[in-house]
Design a protein around this motif. Structure first.
Motif, PDB file in Angstrom:
ATOM      1  N   ALA A  79       5.565  -8.510   6.950  1.00  0.00           N
ATOM      2  CA  ALA A  79       4.692  -7.346   7.134  1.00  0.00           C
ATOM      3  C   ALA A  79       3.983  -6.969   5.836  1.00  0.00           C
ATOM      4  O   ALA A  79       2.757  -6.763   5.822  1.00  0.00           O
ATOM      5  N   LEU A  83      -0.011  -7.538   5.146  1.00  0.00           N
ATOM      6  CA  LEU A  83      -0.880  -6.398   4.846  1.00  0.00           C
ATOM      7  C   LEU A  83      -1.673  -6.645   3.567  1.00  0.00           C
ATOM      8  O   LEU A  83      -2.858  -6.304   3.485  1.00  0.00           O
ATOM      9  N   ILE A  86      -4.431  -8.969   4.474  1.00  0.00           N
ATOM     10  CA  ILE A  86      -5.479  -8.303   5.253  1.00  0.00           C
ATOM     11  C   ILE A  86      -6.418  -7.530   4.330  1.00  0.00           C
ATOM     12  O   ILE A  86      -7.641  -7.557   4.500  1.00  0.00           O
ATOM     13  N   TRP A 166       4.494   4.405   9.534  1.00  0.00           N
ATOM     14  CA  TRP A 166       4.153   3.100   8.982  1.00  0.00           C
ATOM     15  C   TRP A 166       3.126   2.388   9.858  1.00  0.00           C
ATOM     16  O   TRP A 166       2.298   1.628   9.352  1.00  0.00           O
ATOM     17  N   ILE A 170      -0.576   1.195   8.507  1.00  0.00           N
ATOM     18  CA  ILE A 170      -1.166  -0.144   8.657  1.00  0.00           C
ATOM     19  C   ILE A 170      -2.560  -0.051   9.275  1.00  0.00           C
ATOM     20  O   ILE A 170      -3.495  -0.726   8.841  1.00  0.00           O
ATOM     21  N   SER A 173      -4.915   1.169   6.628  1.00  0.00           N
ATOM     22  CA  SER A 173      -5.220   0.101   5.675  1.00  0.00           C
ATOM     23  C   SER A 173      -6.194  -0.899   6.271  1.00  0.00           C
ATOM     24  O   SER A 173      -7.090  -1.411   5.583  1.00  0.00           O
ATOM     25  N   PHE A 174      -6.031  -1.190   7.554  1.00  0.00           N
ATOM     26  CA  PHE A 174      -6.960  -2.088   8.232  1.00  0.00           C
ATOM     27  C   PHE A 174      -8.365  -1.496   8.263  1.00  0.00           C
ATOM     28  O   PHE A 174      -9.361  -2.194   8.047  1.00  0.00           O
ATOM     29  N   THR A 248      -1.289  -0.525  -1.604  1.00  0.00           N
ATOM     30  CA  THR A 248      -1.001  -0.613  -0.172  1.00  0.00           C
ATOM     31  C   THR A 248       0.365  -1.247   0.070  1.00  0.00           C
ATOM     32  O   THR A 248       1.143  -0.780   0.924  1.00  0.00           O
ATOM     33  N   LEU A 252       3.526   0.814   1.831  1.00  0.00           N
ATOM     34  CA  LEU A 252       4.228   0.349   3.027  1.00  0.00           C
ATOM     35  C   LEU A 252       5.721   0.189   2.761  1.00  0.00           C
ATOM     36  O   LEU A 252       6.558   0.534   3.606  1.00  0.00           O
TER      37      LEU A 252
END
Length: 258
Positions: A79, A83, A86, A166, A170, A173-174, A248, A252
């Motif tokens: 994960a 992230l 990404i 969380w 995510i 952040s995306f 980031t 997380l």
């Protein structure tokens, strides 16, 4: 040497190595196909051996809960690494925006790191980003983040699956990745939009001129010229993007640690 090793804590060592292997399966730079799998496993083993003597090791026993902890360690590594990847993929998204306006979207290249198709300008900017990360020892900071993940998420602690913060983090952040990609593509895409407007005006005032023949090479020339001029601006954005990737990852891990 064998006397200093507590073989009763081998299950804890396997937990550490599982998280590191999962990190290296998705982290930028370390997860690429250019790095042989044997090297990834060997580096993960020696890094786990170093962390075994530096991070707090709880008493872990092989039972039904232990396999859940293995699954948790793999989930944490995948994960957090995914992230980070990404966020860094904003470079290729921006390149896709630029290529679509330049007319380069018809031809993609195979990214040797991932094996997937990538836009031309996006691949060019992505290689510059990787070189920048290596030049500023960013890979050391990534490994540093892997090390400090054990301060936020203990080996014998499960993740707060019931907490939705969380998941929202995510998604945020995306969303941030697309905003960064749009900011990187705006200078060139905006100039090409003005070129389209100018070509439209020329097509109406000078019907004898075939703008479809003149437009494509003109847009390519303008885009490459603006890309050279804006390269300093892109280096600043890449620096901010790398800092965003590290923050980031840390955010997380803090949410996972409760």
């Amino acid at each position: 040497m064998l006397e200093t090793i507590n073989f009763a804590n081998i299950p804890a060592f396997l937990l550490i190595m599982t998280r590191i292997l999962a990190f290296f399966a998705t982290l930028p730079i370390f997860s690429y196909r250019n790095v042989p799998t044997k090297h990834k496993v060997g580096f993960s083993f020696f890094l786990a051996l170093l962390m075994y003597y530096t991070v707090p090791i709880p008493d872990v026993f092989i039972d039904g809960e232990y396999f859940l902890l293995l699954f948790k360690e793999a989930a944490v590594g995948i994960a957090v690494g995914l992230l980070a990847y990404i966020v860094l993929a904003a470079i290729q998204i921006a390149g896709g925006f630029i290529d679509f306006q330049m007319g380069f979207a018809i031809a993609n290249v195979i990214d040797p790191q991932t094996g997937a198709q990538s836009p031309l300008i996006g691949q060019f900017l992505y290689i510059i980003t990787l070189l920048f990360i290596l030049a500023v020892n960013g890979h050391h900071l990534i490994i540093d983040g892997v090390f400090y993940s054990y301060e936020f998420i203990a080996l014998d602690k499960f993740l707060p699956w019931q907490d939705e913060s969380w998941i929202l983090y995510i998604i945020q952040s995306f969303n941030q990745m697309f905003i960064i990609a749009f900011l990187m593509a705006v200078p060139i895409v905006g100039c090409l939009f003005l070129v389209d407007i100018a070509l439209g005006i020329v097509a109406r005032t000078v019907p004898q001129l075939n703008v479809f023949v003149v437009g494509l090479p003109l847009k390519i020339f303008v885009a490459l010229a603006v890309l050279v001029i804006a390269m300093t601006f892109y280096i600043m954005l890449i620096k901010n993007l790398f800092e965003t990737m590290l923050t980031t990852m840390r955010g997380l891990m803090q949410l996972f640690g409760g």
